[in-house]
Write a protein that holds these residues in place. Structure first.
Motif, mmCIF file in Angstrom:
data_model
loop_
_atom_site.group_PDB
_atom_site.id
_atom_site.type_symbol
_atom_site.label_atom_id
_atom_site.label_comp_id
_atom_site.label_asym_id
_atom_site.label_seq_id
_atom_site.Cartn_x
_atom_site.Cartn_y
_atom_site.Cartn_z
ATOM 1 N N ILE A 117 2.365 5.611 -7.717
ATOM 2 C CA ILE A 117 2.889 4.567 -6.480
ATOM 3 C C ILE A 117 3.863 4.899 -7.784
ATOM 4 O O ILE A 117 4.929 4.102 -6.555
ATOM 5 N N LEU A 118 4.140 4.871 -8.734
ATOM 6 C CA LEU A 118 6.099 4.598 -9.255
ATOM 7 C C LEU A 118 6.719 5.993 -8.549
ATOM 8 O O LEU A 118 7.675 5.867 -8.872
ATOM 9 N N LYS A 119 5.822 6.809 -8.447
ATOM 10 C CA LYS A 119 6.890 8.227 -8.148
ATOM 11 C C LYS A 119 7.392 8.533 -6.579
ATOM 12 O O LYS A 119 8.310 8.606 -6.367
ATOM 13 N N ILE A 120 5.641 8.183 -5.601
ATOM 14 C CA ILE A 120 6.476 8.133 -4.499
ATOM 15 C C ILE A 120 6.185 6.491 -3.556
ATOM 16 O O ILE A 120 6.121 6.749 -2.824
ATOM 17 N N GLY A 121 5.931 5.466 -3.939
ATOM 18 C CA GLY A 121 5.563 4.249 -3.519
ATOM 19 C C GLY A 121 4.492 4.477 -3.044
ATOM 20 O O GLY A 121 3.747 4.481 -3.352
ATOM 21 N N PHE A 122 3.573 3.217 -2.723
ATOM 22 C CA PHE A 122 2.791 2.490 -2.535
ATOM 23 C C PHE A 122 2.494 2.859 -1.391
ATOM 24 O O PHE A 122 1.092 3.714 -0.784
ATOM 25 N N GLU A 123 2.939 3.082 -0.614
ATOM 26 C CA GLU A 123 2.614 3.486 1.463
ATOM 27 C C GLU A 123 2.338 4.860 1.127
ATOM 28 O O GLU A 123 1.510 5.360 1.905
ATOM 29 N N GLN A 124 3.337 5.827 0.224
ATOM 30 C CA GLN A 124 2.938 6.524 0.308
ATOM 31 C C GLN A 124 1.861 7.567 -0.056
ATOM 32 O O GLN A 124 0.835 8.071 0.235
ATOM 33 N N THR A 125 1.580 6.660 -0.977
ATOM 34 C CA THR A 125 0.556 6.672 -2.031
ATOM 35 C C THR A 125 -0.284 6.410 -1.542
ATOM 36 O O THR A 125 -1.770 7.929 -1.058
ATOM 37 N N MET A 126 -0.695 5.453 -0.578
ATOM 38 C CA MET A 126 -1.872 5.581 0.646
ATOM 39 C C MET A 126 -2.566 6.693 0.875
ATOM 40 O O MET A 126 -3.362 6.897 1.786
ATOM 41 N N LEU A 127 -0.866 6.851 2.173
ATOM 42 C CA LEU A 127 -1.174 7.782 3.196
ATOM 43 C C LEU A 127 -0.991 9.165 2.917
ATOM 44 O O LEU A 127 -2.256 9.853 3.351
ATOM 45 N N ASN A 128 -0.993 9.927 2.316
ATOM 46 C CA ASN A 128 -1.179 11.109 1.602
ATOM 47 C C ASN A 128 -1.906 11.460 -0.246
ATOM 48 O O ASN A 128 -2.240 12.622 -0.028
ATOM 49 N N ILE A 129 -2.303 10.358 -0.213
ATOM 50 C CA ILE A 129 -3.622 10.445 -1.599
ATOM 51 C C ILE A 129 -4.440 9.561 -1.334
ATOM 52 O O ILE A 129 -6.172 10.474 -1.133
ATOM 53 N N ILE A 130 -4.501 8.303 -0.732
ATOM 54 C CA ILE A 130 -5.333 7.784 -1.234
ATOM 55 C C ILE A 130 -6.795 8.353 0.868
ATOM 56 O O ILE A 130 -7.466 8.233 0.583
#
Length: 301
Positions: A117-130
Motif C-alpha cells: 500500500i505504501l509503495k503502490i497505493g491501496f487501489e493497485q494493491t487490491m487490483l494487482n495483489i489481493i
C-alpha cells in the motif's frame, strides 16, 4: 488446529509449479514427503504446502533447485522473508500472502499488504495483489482443500483493510448517491467493500447496507435517501435459477435508479435485463463506470 490435506494438483494450483516438476523434485531432491491415506492415496499437508510455496518463490527469483534443496527449511524461510521485503513482483507478494494464510500469520499478512500500500497505493494493491490472490485460492476454498478457519482469517483481514481505507475517504458534497447492498443469503462482501472504496474515492456518497439485506430494509433506505444507483454483487445468492426474477423485481421496484450488478451468478450468462440494469464483468470496473457517468458526453445525454 487440524492440518489441511492437499493433492499434488492443489500444490500445482497454489504454487504455479507443474505436478510433473513437483514429482521430479520429490524424487531427485527429496523436497517433499507425501503421506498416504488408509487406501494408499498420496496427500500433502500444510507444512508441505508452505515449503513448496517458499521453494517456488526462490526458484522464480533465480535460485537453482539444487541450491534450495541443500538449504534447511529455516534457511529457506529466512531467504523468502528477505526477498519479499525487497521485491515488488506481484507473484512474489501473492506467494507471501498465501504462506501467511496457511500459517494464520496476521503480522506477516499485515506487513506484506501495508508495504505494498505504501509503495503502490491501496487501489493497485487490491487490483494487482489481493484480488489475484483471492481468486487463486478461491477454488481451493470451494473444494475444501483449505479449511474454513483459513478462509475466514484472510477474508476478515482484507475486510478490515477495506473498511479502514473507506473511512479514510472524505465525502464531498454534490456527488451522486450510491446504495450498496448484498441480497438476502449473500455473504461475500469483499467486492462490495472495494466498490464502496472506489465510489467514495471518486467523491460520491455511499449508503452501505452490507451482507444479506432483506428487501424490506432495502426499500426503507431507498425511500429515505432516493439514491441514483443501487450496487450489488451476486456470488451465491440468489441462485442462478432465481437470479433473473430477483433482478427484474429490483429493477421494477427501484425503476428510477440505475442498478449495477456483478458476481458469478450473472457474469458470463446470456441473461436479458431491463434498461436500468447494468452488468459489470468485474466489480473493479466500477471505476471506469463512474468515469463514464461523470463524462461531459454522458452528462449532455
Amino acid at each position: 488446529m487440524t492440518l489441511s490435506t492437499y493433492s499434488i494438483k492443489d500444490l500445482e494450483q497454489l504454487s504455479g509449479i507443474k505436478a510433473h516438476t513437483l514429482r521430479i523434485w520429490e524424487q531427485r531432491y527429496s523436497l517433499l514427503s507425501p503421506k498416504r491415506t488408509d487406501t494408499n492415496i498420496r496427500y500433502y499437508d500444510d507444512n508441505d504446502l508452505k515449503l513448496i510455496l517458499n521453494v517456488a518463490l526462490l526458484n522464480d527469483n533465480g535460485y537453482k533447485i539444487s541450491k534450495i534443496a541443500s538449504m534447511s527449511h529455516e534457511e529457506i524461510r529466512e531467504e523468502v522473508v528477505k526477498l519479499t521485503e525487497r521485491t515488488l513482483t506481484h507473484d512474489d507478494q501473492i506467494h507471501a500472502l498465501t504462506i501467511s494464510m496457511i500459517e494464520l500469520d496476521e503480522a506477516r499478512f499485515d506487513k506484506v499488504v501495508s508495504t505494498n500500500i505504501l509503495k503502490i497505493g491501496f487501489e493497485q494493491t487490491m487490483l494487482n495483489i489481493i484480488y489475484p490472490f483471492m481468486s487463486k485460492i478461491g477454488v481451493l476454498w470451494q473444494t475444501g482443500s483449505i479449511n474454513p478457519a483459513q478462509e475466514h482469517f484472510i477474508s476478515n483481514l482484507v475486510r478490515q483493510k477495506l473498511i479502514v481505507a473507506i473511512d479514510g475517504q472524505v465525502a464531498k458534497s454534490g456527488g451522486k448517491k450510491f446504495l450498496l447492498y448484498l441480497p438476502e443469503g449473500e455473504l461475500h462482501e469483499i467486492s462490495l467493500l472495494f466498490a464502496a472504496y472506489i465510489i467514495k474515492l471518486k467523491g460520491h456518497r455511499v449508503f452501505y447496507l452490507g451482507q444479506s439485506t432483506p428487501r424490506s430494509d432495502l426499500q426503507i433506505v431507498y425511500d429515505l435517501h432516493r439514491p441514483d444507483f443501487l450496487v450489488t454483487v451476486i456470488t451465491t445468492a440468489p441462485s442462478s435459477d432465481l437470479v433473473v426474477d430477483y433482478i427484474n423485481d429490483v429493477s421494477n421496484k427501484f425503476s428510477d435508479a440505475q442498478i449495477i450488478i456483478s458476481g458469478m451468478q450473472v457474469i458470463g450468462h446470456d441473461f436479458s435485463f431491463p434498461d436500468n440494469v447494468r452488468v459489470l464483468n468485474y466489480i473493479r470496473d466500477i471505476k471506469a463506470y463512474i468515469e463514464e457517468i461523470e463524462s461531459p458526453v454522458h452528462s449532455n445525454n
